[in-house]
Design a protein around this motif. Sequence first.
Motif, PDB file in Angstrom:
ATOM      1  N   TYR A 384       5.876  -0.030  -7.995  1.00  0.00           N
ATOM      2  CA  TYR A 384       6.669   0.925  -7.216  1.00  0.00           C
ATOM      3  C   TYR A 384       6.650   2.316  -7.835  1.00  0.00           C
ATOM      4  CZ  TYR A 384       8.431  -3.346  -5.083  1.00  0.00           C
ATOM      5  OH  TYR A 384       8.521  -4.541  -4.427  1.00  0.00           O
ATOM      6  N   ASP A 385       5.726   2.527  -8.742  1.00  0.00           N
ATOM      7  CA  ASP A 385       5.593   3.836  -9.365  1.00  0.00           C
ATOM      8  C   ASP A 385       4.816   4.773  -8.439  1.00  0.00           C
ATOM      9  OD1 ASP A 385       6.906   2.940 -11.624  1.00  0.00           O
ATOM     10  OD2 ASP A 385       5.033   2.201 -12.542  1.00  0.00           O
ATOM     11  N   PRO A 386       4.912   6.086  -8.642  1.00  0.00           N
ATOM     12  CA  PRO A 386       4.120   7.021  -7.836  1.00  0.00           C
ATOM     13  C   PRO A 386       2.623   6.738  -7.975  1.00  0.00           C
ATOM     14  CG  PRO A 386       5.839   8.182  -9.039  1.00  0.00           C
ATOM     15  CD  PRO A 386       5.848   6.781  -9.552  1.00  0.00           C
ATOM     16  N   MET A 387       1.884   6.941  -6.894  1.00  0.00           N
ATOM     17  CA  MET A 387       0.456   6.619  -6.880  1.00  0.00           C
ATOM     18  C   MET A 387      -0.350   7.667  -7.634  1.00  0.00           C
ATOM     19  SD  MET A 387      -0.147   5.230  -3.027  1.00  0.00           S
ATOM     20  CE  MET A 387       0.676   3.732  -2.461  1.00  0.00           C
ATOM     21  N   VAL A 390      -6.621   7.730  -8.049  1.00  0.00           N
ATOM     22  CA  VAL A 390      -7.526   6.643  -7.638  1.00  0.00           C
ATOM     23  C   VAL A 390      -6.944   5.879  -6.459  1.00  0.00           C
ATOM     24  CG1 VAL A 390      -8.666   4.526  -8.399  1.00  0.00           C
ATOM     25  CG2 VAL A 390      -8.452   6.478  -9.971  1.00  0.00           C
ATOM     26  N   GLN A 391      -5.634   5.572  -6.522  1.00  0.00           N
ATOM     27  CA  GLN A 391      -5.000   4.856  -5.436  1.00  0.00           C
ATOM     28  C   GLN A 391      -4.965   5.683  -4.153  1.00  0.00           C
ATOM     29  OE1 GLN A 391      -1.288   4.067  -7.383  1.00  0.00           O
ATOM     30  NE2 GLN A 391      -1.900   1.996  -8.036  1.00  0.00           N
ATOM     31  N   ILE A 392      -4.706   6.993  -4.272  1.00  0.00           N
ATOM     32  CA  ILE A 392      -4.698   7.858  -3.084  1.00  0.00           C
ATOM     33  C   ILE A 392      -6.088   7.924  -2.464  1.00  0.00           C
ATOM     34  CG2 ILE A 392      -4.366  10.237  -2.323  1.00  0.00           C
ATOM     35  CD1 ILE A 392      -2.180  10.497  -4.426  1.00  0.00           C
ATOM     36  N   ALA A 393      -7.140   7.985  -3.283  1.00  0.00           N
ATOM     37  CA  ALA A 393      -8.508   8.007  -2.762  1.00  0.00           C
ATOM     38  C   ALA A 393      -8.845   6.703  -2.034  1.00  0.00           C
ATOM     39  CB  ALA A 393      -9.484   8.272  -3.900  1.00  0.00           C
ATOM     40  N   SER A 397      -9.883   6.270   1.931  1.00  0.00           N
ATOM     41  CA  SER A 397     -11.080   5.546   2.386  1.00  0.00           C
ATOM     42  C   SER A 397     -10.715   4.499   3.441  1.00  0.00           C
ATOM     43  CB  SER A 397     -11.757   4.885   1.189  1.00  0.00           C
ATOM     44  OG  SER A 397     -12.852   4.088   1.602  1.00  0.00           O
ATOM     45  N   GLN A 398      -9.584   3.787   3.238  1.00  0.00           N
ATOM     46  CA  GLN A 398      -9.158   2.800   4.219  1.00  0.00           C
ATOM     47  C   GLN A 398      -8.817   3.447   5.553  1.00  0.00           C
ATOM     48  OE1 GLN A 398      -5.912   0.582   2.569  1.00  0.00           O
ATOM     49  NE2 GLN A 398      -7.150  -0.333   0.908  1.00  0.00           N
ATOM     50  N   VAL A 399      -8.164   4.595   5.522  1.00  0.00           N
ATOM     51  CA  VAL A 399      -7.812   5.284   6.767  1.00  0.00           C
ATOM     52  C   VAL A 399      -9.064   5.730   7.509  1.00  0.00           C
ATOM     53  CG1 VAL A 399      -6.675   7.324   7.724  1.00  0.00           C
ATOM     54  CG2 VAL A 399      -5.535   5.985   5.955  1.00  0.00           C
ATOM     55  N   ARG A 400     -10.071   6.252   6.806  1.00  0.00           N
ATOM     56  CA  ARG A 400     -11.309   6.691   7.454  1.00  0.00           C
ATOM     57  C   ARG A 400     -12.044   5.497   8.084  1.00  0.00           C
ATOM     58  NH1 ARG A 400     -12.991  11.833   6.614  1.00  0.00           N
ATOM     59  NH2 ARG A 400     -11.873  13.048   5.029  1.00  0.00           N
ATOM     60  N   ARG A 416       5.976   3.236  -0.384  1.00  0.00           N
ATOM     61  CA  ARG A 416       5.163   4.365  -0.858  1.00  0.00           C
ATOM     62  C   ARG A 416       3.798   4.361  -0.196  1.00  0.00           C
ATOM     63  NH1 ARG A 416       7.052   7.323  -5.312  1.00  0.00           N
ATOM     64  NH2 ARG A 416       8.536   6.067  -6.491  1.00  0.00           N
ATOM     65  N   GLN A 417       3.211   3.175  -0.010  1.00  0.00           N
ATOM     66  CA  GLN A 417       1.892   3.106   0.612  1.00  0.00           C
ATOM     67  C   GLN A 417       1.961   3.539   2.080  1.00  0.00           C
ATOM     68  OE1 GLN A 417       0.292  -0.738   1.248  1.00  0.00           O
ATOM     69  NE2 GLN A 417      -1.846  -0.082   1.146  1.00  0.00           N
ATOM     70  N   ILE A 418       3.055   3.175   2.757  1.00  0.00           N
ATOM     71  CA  ILE A 418       3.195   3.596   4.162  1.00  0.00           C
ATOM     72  C   ILE A 418       3.248   5.121   4.253  1.00  0.00           C
ATOM     73  CG2 ILE A 418       4.737   3.522   6.156  1.00  0.00           C
ATOM     74  CD1 ILE A 418       5.589   0.742   5.280  1.00  0.00           C
ATOM     75  N   GLN A 419       4.039   5.730   3.396  1.00  0.00           N
ATOM     76  CA  GLN A 419       4.134   7.195   3.410  1.00  0.00           C
ATOM     77  C   GLN A 419       2.786   7.839   3.102  1.00  0.00           C
ATOM     78  OE1 GLN A 419       7.217   7.942   0.568  1.00  0.00           O
ATOM     79  NE2 GLN A 419       8.884   7.583   2.032  1.00  0.00           N
ATOM     80  N   GLU A 420       2.043   7.275   2.159  1.00  0.00           N
ATOM     81  CA  GLU A 420       0.751   7.848   1.800  1.00  0.00           C
ATOM     82  C   GLU A 420      -0.272   7.659   2.918  1.00  0.00           C
ATOM     83  OE1 GLU A 420      -1.608  10.200  -0.190  1.00  0.00           O
ATOM     84  OE2 GLU A 420       0.431   9.700  -0.853  1.00  0.00           O
ATOM     85  N   VAL A 421      -0.212   6.535   3.648  1.00  0.00           N
ATOM     86  CA  VAL A 421      -1.123   6.322   4.790  1.00  0.00           C
ATOM     87  C   VAL A 421      -0.905   7.394   5.847  1.00  0.00           C
ATOM     88  CG1 VAL A 421      -1.604   4.797   6.740  1.00  0.00           C
ATOM     89  CG2 VAL A 421      -1.480   3.863   4.433  1.00  0.00           C
TER      90      VAL A 421
END
Length: 780
Positions: A384-387, A390-393, A397-400, A416-421
């Motif tokens: 649950y730590d900030p991404m 590497v994780q953001i990249a 890639s998954q979104v593309r 956090r992953q939902i917000q980043e997506v």
Amino acid sequence: MGTRKKVHAYVRVKPTDEFAYEMITFGEDNKSIDIHIKKDGRRGTVNNQQTDWSFKLDGVLHDASQDCVYDTVAKEVVAQALDGYNGTIMCYGQTGAGKTYTMTGTTENYKHRGILPRALQQVFRMIEERPTHSITVRVSYLEIYNETLFDLLSTLPYVGNSDTPMSIVESPQGIFVKGLSVHMTGREEDAFSLLFEGETNRIIASHTMNKNSSRSHCIFTIYIEAHSRSLSDEKYVTSKINLVDLAGSERVGKTGSEGQILKEATYINKSLSFLEQAIIALGDRKREHVPFRQCKLTHALKDSLGGNCNMVIVANVYGEATQLDETLSSLRFASRMKLITTEPSINEKYDAERMVKNLEKELILLKQELAIHDSLANRAMVTYDPMDEVQIAEINSQVRRYLDGSLEEIDIINLRQIQEVFNQFKVILSLQEQEVEANLRRKYTLINKNDYATITAVQKAGLVDVEGNTVGETDGQGFGLGIAPFSAKPGKKGKIKKSYKDIPGALGKKDGLLSPVSGKDGESISTSRTQLLSSSKEADVKDVLSRDREASGSEPLASDSPKEDSRITRPATPPPKPSAFEEFKNERGSEINRIFKQNKTILNDRRKKASETAQRINSIKKEIDTTKEALDVQKNFREEQGEYENKGLMIIDEEEFLLILKLKELKKQYRGEYQDLHDLKAEIQYCQHLVDQCRQRLLTEFDIWYNESFLIPEEMQASLKAKGSIRLGLFPLTKLTSLAEDDEEKFGQIQASVLPDCPDSVSFYNARMKFDQKTPCPYR
């Protein structure tokens, strides 16, 4: 508290030998005062003159001591201030009725001190009783003289001078005086020193009603801030106690004021009249507006009159028949004050630093709680730590791939992953918009329809028709996108390109040429001349100092040859003993004076060390008491839980064992410090004996030298020599010059005589001693 309550009003009658017992009577409950006057027979048979008045108050203080006045009026207000409640205590009345004596008392006598020094003492005593809180105390002293604000503590050396005039400022936190110095006081003695400093700066004058009449209103404010020593408690409370000593109302006919005193009386009566108007408005619940801004006094006390504080007023009156009119006026004012209601409330605030630390602890606990839930739900290890990058990249890639269709769905793990997506969706959309705009710019030209010069040039170039419509389709934003129509002649294509290049502003991007500015170089400042001047000055100074040393070394000392002493002519009249004493200490008695000063320095040093040792002993004693209490708590808890024995030995936990070791070590330190204090007291007694001996010898030598030099006739000087018939000491002394004791020795004598009966007066007399040191002694 938090509920509305009335203002408490008390009346204090000034003691007098001419008390009007037939006119002034007190109720049996000591809370009412009745006044009766005889009718004036000169007004005729029909006389509607009022002859009786009755006033119901919270208490009547007649022939009451300063202790009784403080316990009745101020003790509860000061006690509640440490719990976060504001308080205001005000003294009102006729000039000379005893307002300043009630509020301040006499600074020379500890028993006759007033409400203000007693309040300071109570505050610091209560702080000592609350070891669980860290409490800071600050004070300020404001004077209002002729509608002008003055800081009575601005004369202190560490208070900087300010050219900005003081002003009253209103803020959401309350009323404060801009430019008023507020001083931190960590000890009771420091607070008394500030009080004595402010009292000397007050403006007073003399008239027929009062020898030392206060010519100004003074507000002494104590600011208190209490923080819990427990780091988990981010709340803290603040409060302030306003101690108001009003200037007395005056009747010019009785005081006989003239000139400046008359002008001061006018300002005083005017401000007191405005104060009474504000009190009447506060007592009337139908009134919406209260005239606080009519004068500086009511404006400065806006949040203290009918605010969220405990308020008490003491009406000081005379008990004489000649002052009955002013007594009735003061009692009416006190009765109006009782109509005012206040709503005391605790001033709670939050410590931002502690709150952040507590939130960080709570965040760690919540993460641990989430980890437990994930384990119970058989979920993989979730962070649950900030991404990181590497994780953001990876999410990008998954979104593309999801947008391309190569990925059917995106696995969701946490919030956090939902917000980043969603954030990556936004990033990809923005990049696509920029790419589309770049492709359009490569194919089309952007033209601003509101630019007339550009439109005219484009019409000449054939990009728009005569009516100003663009050739292509419009984009709805005031710009036209288009290409040349197919009906255009191929031969004109090159011409159009040429004219298109010549059109200013036709391109979407303008390039500007910046001509370099050749500025002048900064002039370099030569320091050689300055250095030369400074070095020459230093050389001159050194030469002057060397010449002075040579001159002083070449001069013969007056005490080198007795022949030169005999040539000194005696003055016609003997000089004053103080100046002669200074001369004696520098010449003939210099050695004795040096030994005296050295012994006194050693004595003061031993006293200082003894004081520090006593403070350490008190601190260790408090820590011993605290450790004993904690040990008792542990012992009681062990007894309640059931004691455990193994082979006849009592088993205790580690915490109780550590407390026992700590208590043993503290007792060892206490015994060591106590022995040191005992040794220091013996040294102090011996040093005091040496100082007394040196002083006595210095006085004796000075008296002999003074008589020899100035009082004994010249014809007797030969008989006073070694082989003369007259011995020293046969002449009677008409006046014995004493060497003045320093303030520390005076304070020691006061302690020896006063402290056995009143040990709480140490700080008061200590502050008084330091304040008196500002007045130099002529023999020092």
